[in-house]
Enzyme design. Structure first.
Site, PDB file in Angstrom:
ATOM      1  N   ARG A  39       0.811  -1.213   0.000  1.00 48.79           N
ATOM      2  CA  ARG A  39       0.000   0.000   0.000  1.00 48.79           C
ATOM      3  C   ARG A  39       0.848   1.268   0.000  1.00 48.79           C
ATOM      4  NH1 ARG A  39      -5.301  -1.185   3.840  1.00 48.79           N
ATOM      5  NH2 ARG A  39      -6.058  -2.988   2.661  1.00 48.79           N
ATOM      6  N   ASP A 147     -15.076   9.687   9.827  1.00 53.56           N
ATOM      7  CA  ASP A 147     -14.101   8.639   9.534  1.00 53.56           C
ATOM      8  C   ASP A 147     -12.713   9.242   9.679  1.00 53.56           C
ATOM      9  OD1 ASP A 147     -14.471   5.680   8.095  1.00 53.56           O
ATOM     10  OD2 ASP A 147     -12.481   6.545   7.782  1.00 53.56           O
TER      11      ASP A 147
END
Length: 277
Positions: A39, A147
């Site tokens: 990632r 979030d």
């Protein structure tokens, strides 16, 4: 110079995982090394940094961590989500939770999706809520959706989804709350402005010492995020969430999560559904 293709060293992984845990509460065991390495490759390309060693030096030796923190957390967070995921929670909300709130005299309800990802959860809450409000006079509501990841919040604000993603949404709700693109080839839908206007999106870190959400909430959904925390972190997060609930308010956690062994001012009223005492 060691190239990024040579991999993330265990030393650098340890430094990154320690920072990620301190910042977000997310555990990164050594088994996640390959995942993190994969990632972060995109982040190295975006910054023009050519090696993991140089990237970690930039973060921890040259003050880059403050600028990179948001991008780093975006890279490691998992954002699995669906409309009407764990549908029994929404059944409880409609059949029990909302009627109890009304019976207690609440006229303006506040709901919170505390790990909203790309928005499927708060938009599902809004669909259930709007159906209930349309059948009850003098009732209003607002939903806060938060979030840690800025990427998913941007997607949630747009409210645009692949058409097959809304399959779990009942047909009548699709008719009322989902707009289909005139260009059939795009295969996209958008949540109706009527619902989008009821939701406020904001970035929030559940590791914060207090949650600045304004007036107390009547319902909080915090589902499938506690599993990434260790037990002490779970206890802190759940305690802060309960502080944000009105007496009699409801807390919904994921079906794979538990509050066993954590002292909280709630009682269980259904599977993974808790009511504040």
């Amino acid at each position: 110079m060691q190239g990024a293709e040579d991999g993330l060293s265990s030393r650098n992984f340890e430094a990154l995982s320690r920072y990620i845990y301190d910042y977000s509460g997310i555990k990164m065991p050594i088994t996640k090394l390959t995942m993190l390495e994969g990632r972060l490759r995109r982040r190295l390309r975006a910054t023009g940094i050519t090696s993991f060693n140089d990237y970690c030096d930039y973060l921890f030796k040259h003050g880059g961590i403050e600028k990179e923190a948001i991008f780093l957390i975006d890279a490691v967070t998992t954002n699995k989500t669906d409309f009407f995921r764990e549908p029994k929670h929404f059944d409880h909300m409609a059949a029990t939770g909302l009627p109890e709130m009304v019976a207690a005299g609440h006229k303006r309800l506040r709901l919170w999706s505390a790990a909203c990802s790309i928005g499927a959860e708060p938009y599902t809450m809004a669909m259930v809520m709007q159906d209930f409000v349309d059948a009850a006079s003098g009732l209003d509501y607002r939903i806060l959706a938060t979030d840690l990841s800025t990427d998913v919040l941007a997607a949630a604000r747009r409210g645009v989804y692949p058409r097959d993603m809304i399959q779990p949404v009942p047909a009548e709700m699709q008719r009322r709350y989902v707009m289909v693109s005139r260009d059939a080839g795009r295969g996209e839908v958008r949540i109706h402005p009527r619902l989008r206007s009821t939701i406020g999106f904001a970035r929030m870190n559940l590791m914060d010492s207090a949650y600045r959400v304004g007036e107390p909430m009547h319902m909080i959904f915090c589902r499938n995020v506690l599993i990434y925390f260790d037990k002490p972190t779970q206890a802190k997060v759940l305690s802060r969430l309960c502080d944000c609930l009105v007496p009699g308010g409801f807390l919904y956690v994921g079906h794979s999560e538990t509050v066993t062994g954590i002292s909280l001012p709630v009682r269980q009223v259904a599977n993974t559904v808790f009511k504040k005492i």
